[in-house]
Design a protein around this motif. Structure first.
Motif, PDB file in Angstrom:
ATOM      1  N   ALA A  56       0.709  -1.016  -0.058  1.00  0.00           N
ATOM      2  CA  ALA A  56      -0.041   0.090  -0.009  1.00  0.00           C
ATOM      3  C   ALA A  56       0.866   1.271  -0.004  1.00  0.00           C
ATOM      4  N   VAL A  57       2.251   1.090   0.648  1.00  0.00           N
ATOM      5  CA  VAL A  57       3.205   2.138   0.357  1.00  0.00           C
ATOM      6  C   VAL A  57       3.588   2.512  -0.922  1.00  0.00           C
ATOM      7  N   ARG A  58       4.167   1.259  -1.494  1.00  0.00           N
ATOM      8  CA  ARG A  58       4.734   1.178  -2.705  1.00  0.00           C
ATOM      9  C   ARG A  58       4.961  -0.099  -3.358  1.00  0.00           C
ATOM     10  N   TYR A  59       4.515  -0.370  -4.426  1.00  0.00           N
ATOM     11  CA  TYR A  59       4.635  -1.572  -5.291  1.00  0.00           C
ATOM     12  C   TYR A  59       5.077  -1.231  -6.796  1.00  0.00           C
ATOM     13  N   PRO A  60       5.912  -2.059  -7.300  1.00  0.00           N
ATOM     14  CA  PRO A  60       6.852  -2.830  -6.793  1.00  0.00           C
ATOM     15  C   PRO A  60       7.828  -2.066  -5.666  1.00  0.00           C
ATOM     16  N   PRO A  61       8.364  -2.704  -4.596  1.00  0.00           N
ATOM     17  CA  PRO A  61       9.168  -1.736  -3.688  1.00  0.00           C
ATOM     18  C   PRO A  61      10.520  -1.335  -3.991  1.00  0.00           C
ATOM     19  N   GLY A  62      10.941  -2.153  -5.145  1.00  0.00           N
ATOM     20  CA  GLY A  62      12.627  -1.902  -5.438  1.00  0.00           C
ATOM     21  C   GLY A  62      13.392  -2.306  -4.436  1.00  0.00           C
ATOM     22  N   TRP A  63      14.871  -1.638  -4.598  1.00  0.00           N
ATOM     23  CA  TRP A  63      15.739  -2.223  -3.783  1.00  0.00           C
ATOM     24  C   TRP A  63      15.861  -1.281  -2.529  1.00  0.00           C
ATOM     25  N   PHE A  64      15.424   0.198  -2.530  1.00  0.00           N
ATOM     26  CA  PHE A  64      15.752   1.080  -1.549  1.00  0.00           C
ATOM     27  C   PHE A  64      14.744   1.148  -0.630  1.00  0.00           C
ATOM     28  N   TYR A  65      14.894   1.183   0.675  1.00  0.00           N
ATOM     29  CA  TYR A  65      13.638   1.331   1.673  1.00  0.00           C
ATOM     30  C   TYR A  65      12.710   2.323   1.252  1.00  0.00           C
ATOM     31  N   ASP A  66      13.310   3.770   0.966  1.00  0.00           N
ATOM     32  CA  ASP A  66      12.445   4.635   0.658  1.00  0.00           C
ATOM     33  C   ASP A  66      12.465   5.095  -0.723  1.00  0.00           C
ATOM     34  N   GLY A  67      12.579   4.054  -1.444  1.00  0.00           N
ATOM     35  CA  GLY A  67      12.290   4.071  -2.782  1.00  0.00           C
ATOM     36  C   GLY A  67      13.179   4.897  -3.866  1.00  0.00           C
ATOM     37  N   VAL A  68      14.054   5.611  -3.134  1.00  0.00           N
ATOM     38  CA  VAL A  68      14.891   6.710  -3.803  1.00  0.00           C
ATOM     39  C   VAL A  68      16.272   6.859  -3.384  1.00  0.00           C
ATOM     40  N   THR A  69      16.737   6.750  -2.202  1.00  0.00           N
ATOM     41  CA  THR A  69      18.088   6.963  -1.804  1.00  0.00           C
ATOM     42  C   THR A  69      19.005   5.486  -1.755  1.00  0.00           C
ATOM     43  N   PRO A  70      19.941   5.523  -2.644  1.00  0.00           N
ATOM     44  CA  PRO A  70      20.801   4.470  -2.744  1.00  0.00           C
ATOM     45  C   PRO A  70      21.420   3.926  -1.578  1.00  0.00           C
ATOM     46  N   THR A  71      21.518   4.563  -0.608  1.00  0.00           N
ATOM     47  CA  THR A  71      22.293   4.262   0.784  1.00  0.00           C
ATOM     48  C   THR A  71      21.175   3.643   1.572  1.00  0.00           C
ATOM     49  N   ASP A  72      19.875   3.799   1.137  1.00  0.00           N
ATOM     50  CA  ASP A  72      18.775   3.302   2.196  1.00  0.00           C
ATOM     51  C   ASP A  72      18.370   1.951   1.908  1.00  0.00           C
ATOM     52  N   ILE A  73      19.571   1.224   2.291  1.00  0.00           N
ATOM     53  CA  ILE A  73      19.242  -0.394   2.070  1.00  0.00           C
ATOM     54  C   ILE A  73      18.867  -1.027   3.516  1.00  0.00           C
TER      55      ILE A  73
END
Ligand code: NAD
Length: 322
Positions: free
Chosen positions: A123-140
Motif C-alpha cells: 500500500a506504500v509502494r509497489y513494486p518496492p525496488g531495492w531502496f527502503y525509501d524508494g529513492v536513496t541508494p544508501t537506504d538499504i
C-alpha cells in the motif's frame, strides 16, 4: 527436430524459449503479451519487480478469451521480490501476484535474489525496488529472514497448489549447496545471467548435475543494459556485431541473435529474450531449428570474460553480495 521443452525435476515441461517482460512499458505489455502468444510464445517471465504483471495478465486474458490458447498451454513464471522473504509474506505476495495476472497458479515461482530486504507494505509502494525509501541508494535495510525460511514458505506454495514448480535466481554454487541440505522440494530451475561474455560453466554444470535446469537471462549480454544507459554495457562491444558470432551466423544463414540463443538452447539451457518488435519476436522464437557444431560452441565459449551486467553493486553501489 530438437526438443522444444525441458523436463523439470517437478515433472512439468518448461518451454526452451520464452519471453522476458522486464523493462516493457506498462502501456505496451498487454498488447505485447497478446501478440507474443499469437506468434507462438507460451512461456512468459514476469516478476513483482517488473511492475507490469496486471497488464501482462490482461494480454493473457485476451488471448484465452479469443480461444488462441488455453491457460494450461501457457507457462507463466513470476518471482518473489526481496522485501517479501519473511515466511508470513511469501504467500501474501504470491496471492497478490496471482490476482494481478488473473490466474490461479504459477507454473514456476522463483526467488529473485538470495537477498532479504526489510518489508515494504504494497500500500506504500509497489513494486518496492531495492531502496527502503524508494529513492536513496544508501537506504538499504536488510531483513533477518534466512533463505531456509523463505524456501520453506515457497515449498508451501507448491503444497497449496499456488505454484507448480519453484526455482531460484542469482544463486551461486555455495548458496545452492546450502539450500540442497534442507530443500524438501528441489529448485526446478536456476535463472542466471548467461551469455558469451559470462559463461559461468562451473555453475551451469554443477546445477545441471544436480538436476536443476538453467534458465539464461540477458542472453544478448550488454544489449539489455544499453537501454538503461549502463556505462560498461554501452562501452562493451555488442555481441550482435561480434566477428565470431557474425561468422557463425553467416555460415548457418541465421541472424546473430539466433546464434546467441541457439548456443544456449543446444546446451539444454532455456532462454527468455525480451523482444521489442514483431520481427524480433519471430526471429527469437525461430532460434531452435538449427544446430551449431561443437567447434562453433567452443569458439563462442572462448569469448567468456566473466563480465556481469546485472549486479546490484553497480546499480546502487552498496553491497557486493556475491
Ligand atoms: P535481452 O538479452 O533479452 O536483450 C534485450 C535487448 O535485445 C532489447 O534491447 C531488445 O530490443 C534487443 N533484441 C531482442 N531480440 C532482438 C533481435 N532479434 N534483434 C535485435 N535486437 C533484439 O535482455 P534482458 O531484458 O536483460 O533479459 C531478458 C529477460 O530476462 C528479462 O526481460 C527478464 O524477464 C529476465 N531477467 C531476469 C533477471 C533476474 O534477475 N532473474 C535479470 C535480468 C533479466
Amino acid at each position: 527436430m530438437p526438443s522444444q521443452t525441458l523436463t523439470l525435476n517437478s515433472g512439468h515441461q518448461m518451454p526452451l524459449v520464452g519471453h522476458g517482460l522486464w523493462k516493457i512499458a506498462n502501456d505496451a505489455v498487454a498488447d505485447h503479451v497478446y501478440n507474443a502468444i499469437k506468434a507462438g510464445y507460451r512461456l512468459f517471465d514476469g516478476a513483482c519487480d517488473y511492475g507490469n504483471e496486471i497488464e501482462a495478465g490482461q494480454g493473457v486474458a485476451r488471448a484465452i478469451k479469443e480461444g488462441i490458447v488455453k491457460r494450461e498451454e501457457l507457462f507463466i513464471v513470476s518471482k518473489l521480490w526481496n522485501t517479501f522473504h519473511e515466511k508470513e509474506r511469501v504467500e501474501q505476495l504470491c496471492q497478490k501476484q496471482l490476482k494481478d495476472w488473473g490466474v490461479e497458479y504459477f507454473d514456476l515461482f522463483i526467488m529473485h535474489f538470495p537477498i532479504a530486504l526489510e518489508y515494504v507494505d504494497p500500500a506504500v509502494r509497489y513494486p518496492p525496488g531495492w531502496f527502503y525509501d524508494g529513492v536513496t541508494p544508501t537506504d538499504i535495510r536488510l531483513s533477518k529472514a534466512t533463505i531456509h525460511e523463505t524456501w520453506e514458505a515457497m515449498e508451501a506454495l507448491v503444497d497449496g497448489g499456488l505454484a507448480r514448480s519453484i526455482g531460484i535466481s542469482n544463486f551461486n554454487c555455495a548458496s545452492i549447496l546450502d539450500l540442497l541440505r534442507y530443500a524438501r522440494i528441489r529448485p526446478a530451475t536456476l535463472q542466471i545471467e548467461h551469455h558469451p561474455y559470462l559463461v559461468q560453466q562451473p555453475l551451469v554444470k554443477f546445477a545441471q548435475k544436480e538436476g536443476i535446469t538453467i534458465t539464461a537471462y540477458s542472453s544478448f549480454g550488454p544489449q539489455g543494459y544499453v537501454e538503461m544507459d549502463l556505462e560498461h554495457a554501452v562501452k562493451t562491444p555488442h555481441l550482435f556485431q561480434h566477428p565470431v558470432i557474425k561468422e557463425i551466423a553467416a555460415a548457418h544463414k541465421k541472424g546473430t541473435p539466433q546464434v546467441l540463443l541457439r548456443w544456449a538452447t543446444q546446451q539444454g539451457i532455456a532462454v527468455i529474450p525480451k523482444s521489442d518488435t514483431l520481427p524480433m519476436l519471430l526471429e527469437n522464437l525461430d532460434a531452435k531449428e538449427f544446430d551449431l557444431t561443437e567447434e562453433e560452441i567452443k569458439k563462442i565459449d572462448a569469448l567468456d570474460q566473466g563480465l556481469r551486467f546485472n549486479d546490484p553493486w553497480i546499480k546502487g553501489g552498496w553491497v557486493g553480495v556475491w
